[in-house]
Design an enzyme around this catalytic site. Structure first.
Site, PDB file in Angstrom:
ATOM      1  N   CYS A  43       0.657  -1.323  -0.224  1.00 21.52           N
ATOM      2  CA  CYS A  43       0.158  -0.021   0.163  1.00 21.52           C
ATOM      3  C   CYS A  43       0.660   1.394  -0.261  1.00 21.52           C
ATOM      4  O   CYS A  43       1.248   1.362  -1.019  1.00 21.52           O
ATOM      5  CB  CYS A  43      -0.782   0.027   1.288  1.00 21.52           C
ATOM      6  SG  CYS A  43      -2.449   0.926   1.011  1.00 21.52           S
ATOM      7  N   HIS A  89      -3.329  -5.912   0.962  1.00 23.71           N
ATOM      8  CA  HIS A  89      -2.762  -6.407   2.300  1.00 23.71           C
ATOM      9  C   HIS A  89      -2.713  -6.822   2.982  1.00 23.71           C
ATOM     10  O   HIS A  89      -2.876  -7.937   3.740  1.00 23.71           O
ATOM     11  CB  HIS A  89      -3.261  -4.871   3.348  1.00 23.71           C
ATOM     12  CG  HIS A  89      -2.822  -3.692   3.204  1.00 23.71           C
ATOM     13  ND1 HIS A  89      -2.402  -2.916   3.683  1.00 23.71           N
ATOM     14  CD2 HIS A  89      -3.783  -2.769   2.346  1.00 23.71           C
ATOM     15  CE1 HIS A  89      -2.824  -1.537   3.180  1.00 23.71           C
ATOM     16  NE2 HIS A  89      -3.259  -1.432   2.802  1.00 23.71           N
ATOM     17  N   GLU A 146      -0.552  -9.018   5.015  1.00 23.49           N
ATOM     18  CA  GLU A 146      -0.534  -8.370   6.776  1.00 23.49           C
ATOM     19  C   GLU A 146      -2.312  -8.481   7.270  1.00 23.49           C
ATOM     20  O   GLU A 146      -2.002  -8.981   8.506  1.00 23.49           O
ATOM     21  CB  GLU A 146       0.168  -7.348   6.961  1.00 23.49           C
ATOM     22  CG  GLU A 146      -0.560  -6.067   7.235  1.00 23.49           C
ATOM     23  CD  GLU A 146      -0.721  -5.532   5.721  1.00 23.49           C
ATOM     24  OE1 GLU A 146      -0.949  -5.543   4.706  1.00 23.49           O
ATOM     25  OE2 GLU A 146      -0.888  -3.763   6.317  1.00 23.49           O
TER      26      GLU A 146
END
Lengths: 221, 743
Positions: free
Chosen positions: A84, A194, A196
């Site tokens: 990002c 994302h 994560e």
């Protein structure tokens, strides 16, 4: 194997990235004001708003001391993952081709999307199957991937397009549904989704874990 | 001394000046009595803000004493920057809801953004890391261009600020009603997490300790915000008020947040306070008041954004992203070191004294000298003069739906009504997942669920925010009870036990008897519901004078509740999960059309709502929570706006699985087909799951089997009558409801 997660004062997802990395290896934070990468084996530049991003996103971060070190690390072939805002910073720093523009709808968008692993032979996707679908969230205002047509052709030819939004899933009108690209050498990956935030079934998906798992399976430098 | 003060500060502080700053003649006399002389300009400016409704709660403080504030889990109650409850494992949760209504009505993006910034500072001021935001928003109807502008601006502003500082926006609620056309409501709630020993209070202590100002430069923005905007009626879009709205800088806030938490983590601060309404005046006097000390501060030492600011301007500026802390002199070096690391400006601007006075200096010369108690405690408190309205307060809403119409058409109209339709337009603009705690995202469960495993805790928090102003307008007492019950029921749907409650009371001008009556009845309703549920009120906020020439807003008490559950993996969402699962209704359930969304669409306001059996509702909530917490219940969704039919449609849409239910038996007890399908009122939850998992609920309370999950359609039967809609019809109405208002 140790991950280093860069922390700018305006980073938001650095702890999420740290937690994701620690599922598979050691990890520690790297402060933006320092040039020392502390002997890590892979660098993660997480999401957020580096220095506020009131100017063009990532435009100031590229000049930070830590990014000098990351540039040298990348040039020497070290793996770098930009998520990002990290993707935006890497594009600004010239470590990745293309640029990220404001979403077609001109709004921030937080949504679970499906992406396809286009190239499973990168250090970031080695544990994925080619064509595998991953469910991972996006959340950004400036995520519309752009590059001139000829460059896009070249990126596709050279296998630099690693992740693509599935049909109907492109949240921002990115060119050719590109969700993640590498540099020519293949050791720097930027992606808008994302991973994560997709490492725990409780919070929605574990598909993003593949990216960290792939990196963690690299032999230490 | 007065002469000297008057020379130092040219502006005067006579009665006329006092009135222009919003104080009454009697209040001015009282200030003169307390000081023993006429105040000068600086002092009057400080008094006018400290004695404004926003800071002093002079019209609501007596009433708020009726709310229960004690509970087994309470760690900090009302009076601190945020309340806090114990969630076990040495962790506390601090939370508060606050309004930023008037600024948002003037400039929605910045008004809403700084509303978020302010409530976030309240939470980290007590030492808690902000982990979640929720918002309660009210606007006029979306066919008004101004309402569309306010709505889209406020949503973008909330997203801009919350997303930029890395705090997840996990929930909220939005209503569009004509009564909010001129006065929109923007209430933001922040929830933070702290190890119990890191919680800090704001009381200043220790003579000679240094007063350090952290964060942004001080400018002329927001001067008089608390008195000009928050404590008086607002004319529509008055551009002259625009300079009173502050501009947010979330990057500065992010640094300030991380810096403040690190300072506390290292034990370097004696106390900490955010600068909110009334700026330095309020924070310095609040800190001094709580510590029963005095404070000297020199405005010339305050770093300024612009040249030539007067002493009074520096004292009342509401520039954002600033904190005030008390530091022991020997720790000052360490404090400045941490601030330098985070690139946060830190300046010593004064010190704690034993004088009990707030002394304002300018390059060492006294330009203001006031007893702290006079500022904080001696503001006159007013008794309300409540009286029920003698005439109707609110006109009927515009009629949008005929009385005759098929049940299917009515359901589609309700689902497309922006009050019920999907709020995806808003919540997709919020980062709801940062922090890696979000187990249930917006729109997927009745309460947000945030797991604590990564924070050294166990289980999860559940958070909900509720308040239906229209129903409170129909019946302030019952409407307020319903808001608390709905919040608790939302928590029960994910299996959480409520630990504490915060509220924001949004009302009109309390000096009007019928508004005072609404306020009093609503507070009594809140108090009764809190007692029945044994949930303490740990903090809150009051926003009065929300009215325009067209009259007051609907009385809107917004209730935020925080609870805890043991196993987030068991927390049901609203969506049906498997074909073949049984669908049942958990009661008591007594829906009625009065005050419902359907009646609104048909252009009718109700006068009074059916009384609520609080004890029965409280028992049902406990039984549901316990059943959910043991596992096996696949989905749970409370019946609220639009009644049972809309609730079931939401279960179908979120699960992507159809449903077939038979409502004849229910309709016989409710009395009436429409009331059964679309009626509203306290109580009623739709659950689904394997029959044996739902069975225990019939032993502890009322359970009615309705049907089962399956197929691709929503089918409701009532004897010979039936209503059947395809998933795509239902989805189109629900998803397009808000976007279509913008095209």
């Amino acid at each position: 194997m140790k991950f280093g997660v860069v922390r700018f004062p305006g980073s938001c997802d650095e702890h999420d990235a740290l937690l994701a990395c620690r599922r598979f290896a050691d990890a520690e934070l790297l402060w933006h004001g320092e040039r020392d990468l502390k002997g890590v084996d892979a660098v993660v530049i997480p999401g957020g708003f580096s220095y506020g991003d009131y100017l063009r996103v990532g435009a100031i971060a590229r000049f930070s001391p830590v990014m000098e070190a990351v540039g040298e690390w990348a040039a020497a072939g070290g793996p770098v993952l930009g998520i990002c805002n990290g993707f935006q910073v890497l594009c600004e720093a010239g470590l990745l081709p293309g640029a990220l523009l404001v979403n077609a709808e001109l709004r921030f968008l937080c949504r679970q999307v499906e992406v396809e692993v286009v190239n499973a032979e990168t250090p970031f996707t080695s544990t994925c199957d080619p064509g595998e679908r991953l469910s991972v969230p996006v959340k950004h205002t400036t995520g519309r991937y752009f590059a001139p047509e000829l460059e896009l052709d070249e990126l596709e030819r050279s296998g630099q397009v690693v992740l693509r939004y599935l049909p109907g899933q492109n949240p921002n009108d990115s060119r050719r549904d590109i969700a993640g690209v590498t540099n020519r050498a293949g050791n720097v990956l930027g992606l808008m989704p994302h991973p994560e935030h997709a490492v725990d079934a409780l919070t929605g998906s574990t598909d993003g874990a593949r990216i960290f798992e792939s990196l963690a399976s690299l032999s230490p430098a | 001394m007065t002469d000297k003060l008057m020379r130092a500060e040219r502006t005067s502080g006579n009665e006329e000046d006092a009135r222009s700053l919003g104080l009454t003649a009697q209040e001015h006399h009282r200030i003169v009595d307390l000081l023993g002389r006429e105040p000068n300009g600086v002092e009057l400016a400080v008094f006018s803000l400290m004695w404004s409704e926003h800071c002093s709660y002079k019209h609501s403080r007596k009433l708020l004493r009726r709310l229960p504030t004690e509970g087994a889990h309470v760690v900090m109650g009302p009076g601190e920057n945020a309340g806090a409850v114990d969630v076990g494992d040495g962790l506390c949760v601090a939370f508060k809801v606050e309004s930023h209504n008037h600024p948002s009505a003037v400039e929605p993006f910045q008004g809403a953004a700084t509303g978020v910034g302010g409530i976030v500072r309240d939470v980290f001021a007590v030492g808690a890391r902000p982990i979640a935001l929720l918002d309660s928003l009210r606007f006029g109807e979306l066919d008004s261009p101004r309402s569309r502008y306010l709505f889209s601006g406020a949503v973008a502003g909330i997203g801009h600020y919350g997303n930029s500082i890395g705090v997840a926006t996990v929930g909220g609620e939005i209503y569009f009603e004509p009564a909010y056309e001129s006065n929109c409501l923007v209430n933001a709630m922040c929830v933070g997490l702290a190890p119990r020993e890191r919680l800090i209070r704001s009381a200043a202590a220790g003579e000679g300790n240094q007063l350090v100002l952290l964060g942004a430069l001080t400018g002329r923005d927001g001067i008089g915000g608390a008195s000009v905007l928050a404590s008086a009626q607002l004319d529509v879009g008055d551009p002259s008020k625009r300079p009173s709205v502050q501009i947010g800088d979330p990057f500065e806030e992010k640094k300030l947040l991380e810096c403040s938490l690190e300072l506390l983590e290292r034990g370097l601060l004696r106390s900490l306070q955010d600068l909110g309404a009334a700026g330095l005046s309020s924070s310095a006097s609040e800190m001094a008041s709580k510590g029963a000390v005095g404070i000297d501060l020199d405005v010339a030492r305050v770093p300024l954004r612009e040249q030539g600011m007067e002493a009074f301007e520096i004292m009342v500026s509401e520039s954002q992203e600033r904190m005030l802390c008390v530091v022991e002199p020997e720790r000052l070096g360490h404090v400045l070191g941490v601030c330098a690391h985070w690139e946060v400006r830190a300046t010593t601007i004064g010190e704690v004294t034993g004088s009990g006075r707030l002394r304002v200096l300018e390059r060492g010369h006294v330009v203001g000298d006031m007893p702290v108690t006079a500022l904080v405690d001696d503001c006159p408190l007013y008794d309300l003069a409540p009286a029920p309205p003698t005439a109707r307060v609110y006109p009927d809403p515009p009629r949008r739906l005929p009385d005759a119409g098929s049940a299917a058409d009515t359901l589609l109209a309700l689902l497309a009504s922006p009050n019920i339709a999907s709020k995806r337009f808003a919540y997709e603009q919020y980062d709801s997942i940062v922090g890696s705690r979000t187990v249930r995202r917006p729109g997927t469960a009745d309460a947000a669920v945030l797991m604590l495993a990564g924070d050294g805790g166990s289980g999860a928090l559940a958070i909900a925010i509720d308040g239906n102003g229209r129903r409170v307008a129909c019946d302030p007492y019952t409407g307020a009870i319903e808001a608390v019950l709905e919040c608790a029921r939302n928590l029960a749907c994910v299996g959480a036990e409520p630990l504490g409650l915060t509220n924001c009371l949004n009302f009109g001008n309390p000096e009007k008897p019928h508004v005072a009556w609404q306020l009093e009845r609503a507070v009594d309703g809140l108090a009764a519901a809190c007692r029945a549920l044994m949930v303490p009120v740990v903090g809150g906020n009051v926003s009065l004078y929300n009215e325009s020439d067209e009259g007051p807003i609907y009385p809107t008490p917004v209730v935020g509740m925080v609870g805890r559950l043991a196993d987030p993996a068991l927390a049901p969402g609203i969506g049906l999960r498997e074909p073949g699962h049984a669908i049942a209704l958990v009661g008591p359930f007594a829906p009625a059309l009065a005050g419902s969304e359907l009646e609104r669409l048909r252009g009718r306001m109700a006068d009074g709502l059916a009384e609520v059996d609080l004890e029965a509702q409280a028992r049902a909530i406990v039984a549901l929570r316990e059943a959910v917490a043991t596992g096996g219940i696949a989905s749970a969704h409370d019946i609220s706006d639009g009644g049972l039919a809309c609730a079931l449609a939401e279960c179908v849409l979120d699960g992507g699985i159809g449903a077939r239910v038979e409502l004849e038996a229910l309709a016989a007890t409710v009395g009436g087909e429409e009331a059964t399908l679309f009626g509203e009122g306290a109580g009623g939850v739709l659950v689904s799951g394997p029959i044996e998992a739902l069975q225990p609920l019939s032993e502890t309370g009322e359970l009615l089997w309705l049907g089962e999950a399956g197929g691709e359609a929503l089918e409701l039967r009532m004897g010979a009558d039936s209503l059947s809609l395809s998933m795509s019809q239902v989805r189109a109405a629900y998803e397009r409801g808000i976007p279509d208002r913008f095209s």
